[in-house]
Motif scaffolding. Sequence first.
Motif, PDB file in Angstrom:
ATOM      1  N   ALA A 124       0.843  -1.193   0.000  1.00  0.00           N
ATOM      2  CA  ALA A 124       0.000   0.000   0.000  1.00  0.00           C
ATOM      3  C   ALA A 124       0.879   1.244   0.000  1.00  0.00           C
ATOM      4  N   GLY A 125       0.395   2.293  -0.653  1.00  0.00           N
ATOM      5  CA  GLY A 125       1.160   3.529  -0.720  1.00  0.00           C
ATOM      6  C   GLY A 125       0.245   4.723  -0.823  1.00  0.00           C
ATOM      7  N   VAL A 126       0.838   5.919  -0.802  1.00  0.00           N
ATOM      8  CA  VAL A 126       0.062   7.150  -0.858  1.00  0.00           C
ATOM      9  C   VAL A 126       0.709   8.119  -1.832  1.00  0.00           C
ATOM     10  N   VAL A 127      -0.139   8.870  -2.535  1.00  0.00           N
ATOM     11  CA  VAL A 127       0.316   9.853  -3.522  1.00  0.00           C
ATOM     12  C   VAL A 127      -0.297  11.203  -3.162  1.00  0.00           C
ATOM     13  N   ALA A 128       0.517  12.245  -3.146  1.00  0.00           N
ATOM     14  CA  ALA A 128       0.019  13.610  -2.976  1.00  0.00           C
ATOM     15  C   ALA A 128      -0.325  14.153  -4.362  1.00  0.00           C
ATOM     16  N   ALA A 129      -1.609  14.183  -4.691  1.00  0.00           N
ATOM     17  CA  ALA A 129      -2.031  14.624  -6.016  1.00  0.00           C
ATOM     18  C   ALA A 129      -3.506  15.007  -5.959  1.00  0.00           C
ATOM     19  N   ASP A 130      -3.967  15.611  -7.054  1.00  0.00           N
ATOM     20  CA  ASP A 130      -5.314  16.168  -7.134  1.00  0.00           C
ATOM     21  C   ASP A 130      -6.107  15.446  -8.214  1.00  0.00           C
ATOM     22  N   LEU A 131      -7.340  15.086  -7.906  1.00  0.00           N
ATOM     23  CA  LEU A 131      -8.225  14.430  -8.865  1.00  0.00           C
ATOM     24  C   LEU A 131      -8.329  15.210 -10.171  1.00  0.00           C
ATOM     25  N   ARG A 132      -8.227  16.529 -10.082  1.00  0.00           N
ATOM     26  CA  ARG A 132      -8.376  17.368 -11.276  1.00  0.00           C
ATOM     27  C   ARG A 132      -7.193  17.234 -12.240  1.00  0.00           C
ATOM     28  N   LYS A 133      -6.145  16.539 -11.799  1.00  0.00           N
ATOM     29  CA  LYS A 133      -4.984  16.302 -12.656  1.00  0.00           C
ATOM     30  C   LYS A 133      -4.722  14.794 -12.734  1.00  0.00           C
ATOM     31  N   PRO A 134      -5.594  14.076 -13.413  1.00  0.00           N
ATOM     32  CA  PRO A 134      -5.511  12.601 -13.412  1.00  0.00           C
ATOM     33  C   PRO A 134      -4.201  12.060 -13.964  1.00  0.00           C
ATOM     34  N   GLN A 135      -3.603  12.759 -14.923  1.00  0.00           N
ATOM     35  CA  GLN A 135      -2.371  12.248 -15.507  1.00  0.00           C
ATOM     36  C   GLN A 135      -1.235  12.223 -14.485  1.00  0.00           C
ATOM     37  N   GLU A 136      -1.239  13.187 -13.564  1.00  0.00           N
ATOM     38  CA  GLU A 136      -0.213  13.189 -12.513  1.00  0.00           C
ATOM     39  C   GLU A 136      -0.385  11.976 -11.597  1.00  0.00           C
ATOM     40  N   ILE A 137      -1.626  11.611 -11.348  1.00  0.00           N
ATOM     41  CA  ILE A 137      -1.884  10.428 -10.515  1.00  0.00           C
ATOM     42  C   ILE A 137      -1.401   9.174 -11.233  1.00  0.00           C
ATOM     43  N   LEU A 138      -1.795   9.040 -12.485  1.00  0.00           N
ATOM     44  CA  LEU A 138      -1.474   7.832 -13.249  1.00  0.00           C
ATOM     45  C   LEU A 138       0.031   7.684 -13.479  1.00  0.00           C
ATOM     46  N   ALA A 139       0.745   8.821 -13.540  1.00  0.00           N
ATOM     47  CA  ALA A 139       2.185   8.780 -13.796  1.00  0.00           C
ATOM     48  C   ALA A 139       3.021   8.749 -12.519  1.00  0.00           C
ATOM     49  N   SER A 140       2.374   8.711 -11.357  1.00  0.00           N
ATOM     50  CA  SER A 140       3.098   8.750 -10.085  1.00  0.00           C
ATOM     51  C   SER A 140       3.885   7.464  -9.848  1.00  0.00           C
ATOM     52  N   ALA A 141       4.951   7.592  -9.052  1.00  0.00           N
ATOM     53  CA  ALA A 141       5.821   6.442  -8.772  1.00  0.00           C
ATOM     54  C   ALA A 141       5.080   5.344  -8.017  1.00  0.00           C
ATOM     55  N   GLU A 142       4.186   5.727  -7.102  1.00  0.00           N
ATOM     56  CA  GLU A 142       3.482   4.717  -6.306  1.00  0.00           C
ATOM     57  C   GLU A 142       2.474   3.942  -7.154  1.00  0.00           C
ATOM     58  N   VAL A 143       1.788   4.631  -8.060  1.00  0.00           N
ATOM     59  CA  VAL A 143       0.882   3.915  -8.960  1.00  0.00           C
ATOM     60  C   VAL A 143       1.677   2.982  -9.851  1.00  0.00           C
ATOM     61  N   ASP A 144       2.812   3.447 -10.332  1.00  0.00           N
ATOM     62  CA  ASP A 144       3.661   2.595 -11.172  1.00  0.00           C
ATOM     63  C   ASP A 144       4.159   1.377 -10.405  1.00  0.00           C
ATOM     64  N   ARG A 145       4.445   1.575  -9.108  1.00  0.00           N
ATOM     65  CA  ARG A 145       4.988   0.483  -8.291  1.00  0.00           C
ATOM     66  C   ARG A 145       3.922  -0.541  -7.913  1.00  0.00           C
ATOM     67  N   LEU A 146       2.718  -0.070  -7.644  1.00  0.00           N
ATOM     68  CA  LEU A 146       1.720  -0.938  -7.023  1.00  0.00           C
ATOM     69  C   LEU A 146       0.547  -1.325  -7.919  1.00  0.00           C
TER      70      LEU A 146
END
Length: 270
Positions: A124-146
Motif C-alpha cells: 500500500a502507498g500514498v500519492v500527494a495529487a489532485d483528482l483534477r490532474k488525473p495524468q499526474e496520478i497515473l504517472a506517479s511512482a506509487e501507482v507505477d509500483r503498485l
Amino acid sequence: MERPAWAPRSIDISVPSVSRIYDYYLGGSHNFEVDREAARKAMEFMPGLPKIMQANRAFMRRAVRFAADEGITQFLDIGSGIPTFGNVHEVAESASPGAHVVYVDHDPVAVAHSQAVLEGHDTAGVVAADLRKPQEILASAEVDRLIDLNRPVALLLVAILHFVEDEDDPYEAVARLRDALAPGSLLILTHASYEGIPLSPERAAGTVDVYKDIRNPLIMRSREEIARFFEGYDMVEPGLVPMPHWRPDAAPEDEDPYAFSGFAGVGRTA
C-alpha cells in the motif's frame, strides 16, 4: 494553537480542512478546533451529517469486499482523506490477502497521516495529487509500483466529486481515469445530492453555504448528473441508489433517515 506531531509544518492549522472535518464527523482525532467549529456550523442546518458519513463509509467497505469477491486485487482510492479504522487497505487485505492499494489526496494532513499508517506496508502507498490532474496520478511512482493498469482496478471516488466544481470539468477527469483502466475494472462512487435528504432544500442549503464560506464549495448534483460519471461503465446491480440500498448487510429500513442522502453506485468497464 499548539501544533501536534502529526500535523506537517507546511499546513495552516487556522484554516478548516474538508478531510479533517470528515474525520471529525467519523469520530476521529485528527482535526483541530477550527475544523470542529465548521462541522458544528454545518450540523446546525443538517444534524445528520455524521450519519451520512457513516453510511458512506459502510458502502465503501461493502463495495471493496464486492470488488475483492470479483477477483480484483488492485485499488486506487482518490480523495481518500485521513485513514480511519476499516479503511480500504484493511478491508481489501482482509478480503484478498496481498491486495495492492494506493491512496491519493491533495490534503497534506491526509497524506502525512496515510504515510504514517502505511509505514511497513509494502502493498500500500500514498500519492500527494489532485483528482483534477488525473495524468499526474497515473504517472506517479506509487501507482507505477503498485498498480498494473493492464489488469482490472477498483477506482474509488468516494465523497470526493461533490468538491469538484463544474468549471474544473470533473466529468473529463473521471473519463481520463476510466480510459486508463483495463476492461473489467470497477468505478466505486458516492456523491452528495439534495435528493434523499430529510430536510427542505432551503435548510440543507445552509450546510452548503458553510462549505462555501471555508472555500471548499459543496456541489449538490442531481441523480441524473451523478449518473453521467458512469458513462462508459455498465452499472452493477442495484444501480445508482441511496447508500443503504446498495447490497446492504442489514435491513435498510433500520437505517437513520439521513443515511439515504445522496447516491452510491458501482460500474464495470466492458
